[in-house]
Design a protein around this motif. Structure first.
Motif, PDB file in Angstrom:
ATOM      1  N   TRP A  10      35.001 -64.754 -16.975  1.00 50.38           N
ATOM      2  CA  TRP A  10      34.675 -65.845 -16.057  1.00 50.38           C
ATOM      3  C   TRP A  10      34.624 -65.383 -14.610  1.00 50.38           C
ATOM      4  O   TRP A  10      35.378 -64.504 -14.213  1.00 50.38           O
ATOM      5  N   ASP A  11      33.747 -66.036 -13.820  1.00 52.70           N
ATOM      6  CA  ASP A  11      33.891 -65.959 -12.376  1.00 52.70           C
ATOM      7  C   ASP A  11      34.688 -67.212 -12.016  1.00 52.70           C
ATOM      8  O   ASP A  11      34.149 -68.322 -12.039  1.00 52.70           O
ATOM      9  N   SER A  12      35.964 -67.016 -11.735  1.00 52.63           N
ATOM     10  CA  SER A  12      36.817 -68.196 -11.541  1.00 52.63           C
ATOM     11  C   SER A  12      37.377 -68.262 -10.122  1.00 52.63           C
ATOM     12  O   SER A  12      38.379 -68.933  -9.880  1.00 52.63           O
ATOM     13  N   THR A  13      36.719 -67.582  -9.175  1.00 52.82           N
ATOM     14  CA  THR A  13      37.236 -67.567  -7.793  1.00 52.82           C
ATOM     15  C   THR A  13      37.215 -68.966  -7.188  1.00 52.82           C
ATOM     16  O   THR A  13      36.190 -69.663  -7.241  1.00 52.82           O
ATOM     17  N   ILE A  14      38.340 -69.357  -6.633  1.00 51.85           N
ATOM     18  CA  ILE A  14      38.448 -70.676  -6.011  1.00 51.85           C
ATOM     19  C   ILE A  14      38.113 -70.555  -4.526  1.00 51.85           C
ATOM     20  O   ILE A  14      38.610 -69.643  -3.856  1.00 51.85           O
ATOM     21  N   LEU A  15      37.265 -71.442  -4.042  1.00 49.61           N
ATOM     22  CA  LEU A  15      36.955 -71.451  -2.618  1.00 49.61           C
ATOM     23  C   LEU A  15      38.024 -72.270  -1.907  1.00 49.61           C
ATOM     24  O   LEU A  15      38.372 -73.366  -2.361  1.00 49.61           O
ATOM     25  N   ALA A  16      38.551 -71.742  -0.824  1.00 47.72           N
ATOM     26  CA  ALA A  16      39.571 -72.475  -0.066  1.00 47.72           C
ATOM     27  C   ALA A  16      39.206 -72.404   1.409  1.00 47.72           C
ATOM     28  O   ALA A  16      38.906 -71.328   1.922  1.00 47.72           O
ATOM     29  N   SER A  17      39.211 -73.560   2.081  1.00 47.34           N
ATOM     30  CA  SER A  17      38.773 -73.556   3.478  1.00 47.34           C
ATOM     31  C   SER A  17      39.673 -74.416   4.343  1.00 47.34           C
ATOM     32  O   SER A  17      40.335 -75.350   3.868  1.00 47.34           O
ATOM     33  N   ASP A  18      39.661 -74.082   5.629  1.00 46.72           N
ATOM     34  CA  ASP A  18      40.407 -74.867   6.620  1.00 46.72           C
ATOM     35  C   ASP A  18      39.782 -74.585   7.980  1.00 46.72           C
ATOM     36  O   ASP A  18      39.038 -73.617   8.122  1.00 46.72           O
TER      37      ASP A  18
END
Ligand SMILES: C[S@@+](CC[C@H](N)C(=O)[O-])C[C@H]1O[C@@H](n2cnc3c(N)ncnc32)[C@H](O)[C@@H]1O
Length: 270
Positions: free
Chosen positions: A135-143
């Motif tokens: 899987w490509d399971s990278t979570i995007l996280a932003s602030d």
């Protein structure tokens, strides 16, 4: 305490509101209380000179310090844990069944110092187990705050803060940093991609998300800003995708097209 003059109050609140959606127009004392010491520490004796300095900072570090001081970055691992149960029991099985490209797309919008996306990454790793490498399971996280993003990227948290997370997670997903701190393992750190992103700006994503978490972020937004941002989240989701807000928040007064699933969980109908 340096006194906040009316024109300074107007200038700061209107700038923060226009550019970041943060509505502090009724928070005069909060602004004075939270900025006064910092303003004099920098050597200014009034807010207008300080504010000019903030606006002229091309790196945007100072605007992010200002927003940090006026809002809250409070967060913790497994906060509002029912959302994570739902993620594990509903979202991941749905994605596993339907996503033929093995591409999980989850966004933690307003991730603060990383506890929310790392919690999602650990649950995802637990769930996918031996299938993870398919899987490509990278979570995007932003602030919008570089300061919190720096902590998030470091992945270093105090043992005290981690005392409430499951023992098994500590064993699998953390390693010793020093006597008082642990750090997330490389596989978890690589499982989250951090970005500085203002929710008021244009959303340009190549592919729609399976789930978006925007919890305890829109509390400072006024109604028109909330309407606009929620519409952008709706558009950024895949049909069937889920939208999570904070448990003390509601979309009741917001114009939106989501289906209500349960308190603070919404779905874009497929
Ligand atoms: C209270 S924290 C929430 C952290 C986490 N989502 C949680 O629920 O524990 C709110 C975060 O939203 C971020 N934020 C506020 N306004 C924002 C905006 N316009 N764009 C992006 N992030 C924003 C703040 O910098 C802060 O880190």
């Amino acid at each position: 305490m340096i006194k906040l003059k009316e024109n300074e109050f107007q200038a700061i609140t209107s700038y923060v509101h226009t550019n970041y959606g943060v509505d502090l127009r009724k928070k005069r004392h909060l602004i004075e209380g939270r900025l006064s010491h910092y303003v004099s520490q920098l050597g200014y004796d009034n807010y207008m000179d300080y504010f000019e300095y903030v606006k002229n900072d091309k790196q945007n570090d100072e605007i992010s310090v200002l927003i940090n001081k006026l809002t809250t970055n409070h967060t913790y691992f497994l906060r509002e844990s029912e959302h994570f149960d739902f993620y594990k029991q509903q979202v991941l099985p749905w994605v596993d069944e339907t996503e033929k490209n093995r591409d999980l797309r989850v966004w933690s919008a307003g991730c603060s110092s990383g506890q929310e996306p790392y919690t999602l990454a650990m649950i995802t790793h637990d769930y996918l187990g031996s299938k993870l490498s398919n899987w490509d399971s990278t979570i995007l996280a932003s602030d919008i705050s570089d300061k919190v993003l720096m902590t998030a990227k470091s992945g270093v948290y105090s043992k005290e803060e981690l005392s409430k997370i499951p023992m098994e997670w500590k064993r699998k997903y953390f390693k010793d940093y020093d006597e008082e701190y642990l750090s997330v393992t490389d596989s978890i750190r690589k499982g989250v991609a951090y970005r500085n992103f203002n929710l008021l700006s244009r959303f340009q994503f190549k592919k729609p998300f399976h789930a978006i978490f925007c919890r305890n972020v829109m509390i400072y937004f006024d109604k028109p800003t909330k309407n606009a941002v929620v519409q952008k989240f709706y558009d950024a989701l895949l049909p069937g995708g889920y939208f999570f807000i904070g448990q003390s928040e509601s979309l009741a007064s917001v114009e939106h097209s989501f289906k209500y699933v349960k308190p603070s969980i919404y779905q874009k109908e497929g």
